[in-house]
Design a protein around this motif. Sequence first.
Motif, PDB file in Angstrom:
ATOM      1  N   MET A 162      33.868   8.998  13.081  1.00  0.00           N
ATOM      2  CA  MET A 162      32.727   9.582  12.325  1.00  0.00           C
ATOM      3  C   MET A 162      33.078  11.004  11.889  1.00  0.00           C
ATOM      4  N   TRP A 189      25.649   8.611   5.720  1.00  0.00           N
ATOM      5  CA  TRP A 189      24.262   9.067   5.815  1.00  0.00           C
ATOM      6  C   TRP A 189      24.269  10.518   5.376  1.00  0.00           C
ATOM      7  N   PHE A 192      27.314  12.393   7.068  1.00  0.00           N
ATOM      8  CA  PHE A 192      28.032  11.680   8.128  1.00  0.00           C
ATOM      9  C   PHE A 192      28.718  10.476   7.470  1.00  0.00           C
ATOM     10  N   LEU A 240      31.141   7.145   8.304  1.00  0.00           N
ATOM     11  CA  LEU A 240      31.730   6.287   9.333  1.00  0.00           C
ATOM     12  C   LEU A 240      32.858   5.485   8.705  1.00  0.00           C
ATOM     13  N   VAL A 275      35.307   7.576  17.442  1.00  0.00           N
ATOM     14  CA  VAL A 275      34.152   7.040  18.163  1.00  0.00           C
ATOM     15  C   VAL A 275      34.248   5.546  18.413  1.00  0.00           C
ATOM     16  N   LYS A 276      33.546   5.133  19.452  1.00  0.00           N
ATOM     17  CA  LYS A 276      33.291   3.720  19.700  1.00  0.00           C
ATOM     18  C   LYS A 276      31.816   3.501  19.419  1.00  0.00           C
ATOM     19  N   SER A 277      31.424   2.255  19.273  1.00  0.00           N
ATOM     20  CA  SER A 277      30.038   1.990  18.934  1.00  0.00           C
ATOM     21  C   SER A 277      29.418   1.034  19.942  1.00  0.00           C
ATOM     22  N   ASP A 278      28.056   0.960  19.852  1.00  0.00           N
ATOM     23  CA  ASP A 278      27.376  -0.003  20.726  1.00  0.00           C
ATOM     24  C   ASP A 278      27.624  -1.437  20.276  1.00  0.00           C
ATOM     25  N   MET A 302      19.580  11.145  11.979  1.00  0.00           N
ATOM     26  CA  MET A 302      20.779  11.076  12.849  1.00  0.00           C
ATOM     27  C   MET A 302      20.792  12.269  13.794  1.00  0.00           C
ATOM     28  N   HIS A 352      21.192   4.477  26.138  1.00  0.00           N
ATOM     29  CA  HIS A 352      20.588   3.788  24.990  1.00  0.00           C
ATOM     30  C   HIS A 352      19.523   2.796  25.470  1.00  0.00           C
ATOM     31  N   MET A 381      18.538   2.606  16.447  1.00  0.00           N
ATOM     32  CA  MET A 381      19.221   1.433  15.889  1.00  0.00           C
ATOM     33  C   MET A 381      20.683   1.349  16.301  1.00  0.00           C
ATOM     34  N   HIS A 382      21.389   2.455  16.197  1.00  0.00           N
ATOM     35  CA  HIS A 382      22.815   2.421  16.538  1.00  0.00           C
ATOM     36  C   HIS A 382      23.220   3.744  17.198  1.00  0.00           C
ATOM     37  N   TYR A 383      24.334   3.711  17.936  1.00  0.00           N
ATOM     38  CA  TYR A 383      24.905   4.959  18.429  1.00  0.00           C
ATOM     39  C   TYR A 383      26.432   4.842  18.416  1.00  0.00           C
ATOM     40  N   TRP A 384      27.060   5.947  18.277  1.00  0.00           N
ATOM     41  CA  TRP A 384      28.516   6.046  18.295  1.00  0.00           C
ATOM     42  C   TRP A 384      28.858   7.177  19.243  1.00  0.00           C
TER      43      TRP A 384
END
Lengths: 78, 78
Positions: free
Chosen positions: A1, A37, A46, A48, A75-78, B1, B19, B34-37
């Motif tokens: 990111m 975003w 931002f 990605l 980064v890693k994500s959920d 964000m 989360h 909704m999402h996280y990194w």
Amino acid sequence: MDVHRKIEGLNPETAAQAHKRDLEVQDKYGVNYMHYWFSEKDGTVFCLSEAPNAEAAAAVHKEAHGMLPDEIHEVKSD
Amino acid sequence: MDVHRKIEGLNPETAAQAHKRDLEVQDKYGVNYMHYWFSEKDGTVFCLSEAPNAEAAAAVHKEAHGMLPDEIHEVKSD
């Protein structure tokens, strides 16, 4: 990111144009800009991407529109 | 964000736990995380939510796990 700060004249059109340029340039760097975003209020963007490394992600931005990010985080994500 | 910086002991498990707590608390604030990194390298976390305002998004984090964000940006997306 990656995070761009205080981008002048940021709006949906200029953001989309910059992203379009990224997409046109990215393949040769092995990068894939997936989402972005942006805040018109404070000029923050931002981005990605999937990239072999941070340098490749920055190189795309540099060639595409010259707006280098202020930060890049692996980064890693959920 | 929203952006959290220098989170100690950040890893996939601790990120997922935080989360999960957000998801448990968010409804009453009208927020949807909704999402996280996250970057294990530098302890940075990016959380993307839909929220009535920045205060509501922060209130969820505060009640859920106490980790308030260092930044919150109202963003549009591509």
